[in-house]
Design a protein around this motif. Structure first.
Motif, short mmCIF file in Angstrom:
data_model
loop_
_atom_site.label_atom_id
_atom_site.label_comp_id
_atom_site.label_asym_id
_atom_site.label_seq_id
_atom_site.Cartn_x
_atom_site.Cartn_y
_atom_site.Cartn_z
N THR A 119 0.85 -1.19 0.00
CA THR A 119 0.00 0.00 0.00
C THR A 119 0.88 1.24 0.00
N ASN A 121 1.24 5.37 0.27
CA ASN A 121 0.48 6.47 0.85
C ASN A 121 0.05 7.47 -0.22
N ALA A 122 -0.96 8.25 0.11
CA ALA A 122 -1.60 9.13 -0.87
C ALA A 122 -0.65 10.18 -1.42
N SER A 123 0.24 10.70 -0.58
CA SER A 123 1.16 11.73 -1.02
C SER A 123 2.12 11.20 -2.09
N GLN A 191 -5.06 5.57 -5.24
CA GLN A 191 -4.47 6.13 -4.01
C GLN A 191 -4.11 7.61 -4.15
#
Length: 266
Positions: A119, A121-123, A191
């Protein structure tokens, strides 16, 4: 984050280790005279020298943004190299690739990024999606992510399918202002919820000065390889600079398209 553009090192290829039969480019792991292993991208491969130009520019733009990219080197292939290679197809490739090629430091024991396992992260996802929209990288899909996990970090590889405007060349201004339709297939798009922030950061980092420094790394001989194109090396280099600066100045076009594509997924 890198604030300067480092020069690209030159190495001489000493030993062909093993082919990586992926796609049409037929890269290989090779050892250079600095005793390091590199994934070698050949100028004589089917995708041609323009794939090396895209690899260099795309990789160094990613590095400027603070993303992890293996060290890129210029790898010289001598005329005598590969004469003893028993595989005729590989021998032909090596003969066609005498001169300056491109290598990426081999990340030994790295693992292909699998979105079902890892996974992001969004950034970070948003940064990568923004970059790929900028350089029109069509090759970061779930089928072929072109990302590796190494040292518990995400590394970007293989930007040779980027900047596809340079395959037609004459309509680069139109390409610079187009949304990136293929973003809908980007493996990290679900994401990428922070595209506005990624856009602000990317525009601040990739100034015209930074872009000029990166594009200046492209060897003249690569730029002049296509004898059908007009202009000298500096004129052709200027087109890459203008394409990227125009695209960044109008980044809201591809950012909004990416956001709309993402909304249809979630």
């Amino acid at each position: 984050m890198n604030n300067t553009t480092s020069p690209i090192r030159f190495v001489n290829v000493m030993r062909y280790v093993t082919p990586l039969r992926e796609g049409g480019s037929m890269p290989a792991i090779a050892e250079a005279d600095d005793d390091f292993l590199y994934v070698l991208k050949f100028r004589g491969a089917g995708q041609g020298i323009k794939a090396l130009i895209a690899e260099l520019i795309g990789g160094e733009l990613a590095r400027a943004l603070g993303l992890k990219v293996p060290e890129i080197v210029f790898a010289n292939l001598d005329t005598a190299f590969g004469r003893t290679e028993p595989d005729e197809e590989i021998q032909d490739l090596l003969k066609a690739s005498v001169g300056l090629n491109l290598g990426l430091h081999y990340l030994e024991s790295s693992i292909t990024f699998d979105p079902a396992v890892y996974t992001i992260n969004a950034s970070l996802a948003s940064q990568i999606v923004w970059l790929d929209c900028l350089i029109t990288n069509v090759d970061r899909t779930a089928r072929n992510t072109n990302m590796l996990m190494w040292g518990r970090e995400l590394w970007l590889i293989d930007h040779g399918a980027s900047l596809y405007f340079h395959h037609t060349w004459t309509n680069w201004k139109e390409h610079a202002l187009r949304p990136f339709a293929q973003v809908k297939d980007h493996v990290l798009l679900p994401q990428a919820s922070q595209l506005d922030s990624a856009d602000l950061a990317g525009r601040a980092i990739l100034t015209e000065e930074r872009i000029r420094a990166i594009v200046s790394l492209v060897p003249d001989e690569w730029l002049l390889a296509d004898t059908q194109e007009a202009g000298d090396a500096n004129e052709r280099r200027e087109v890459y600079i203008q394409f990227l600066t125009t695209r960044i100045a109008s980044s809201e076009i591809f950012v909004k398209a990416a956001q709309h594509a993402r909304e249809s997924l979630i």
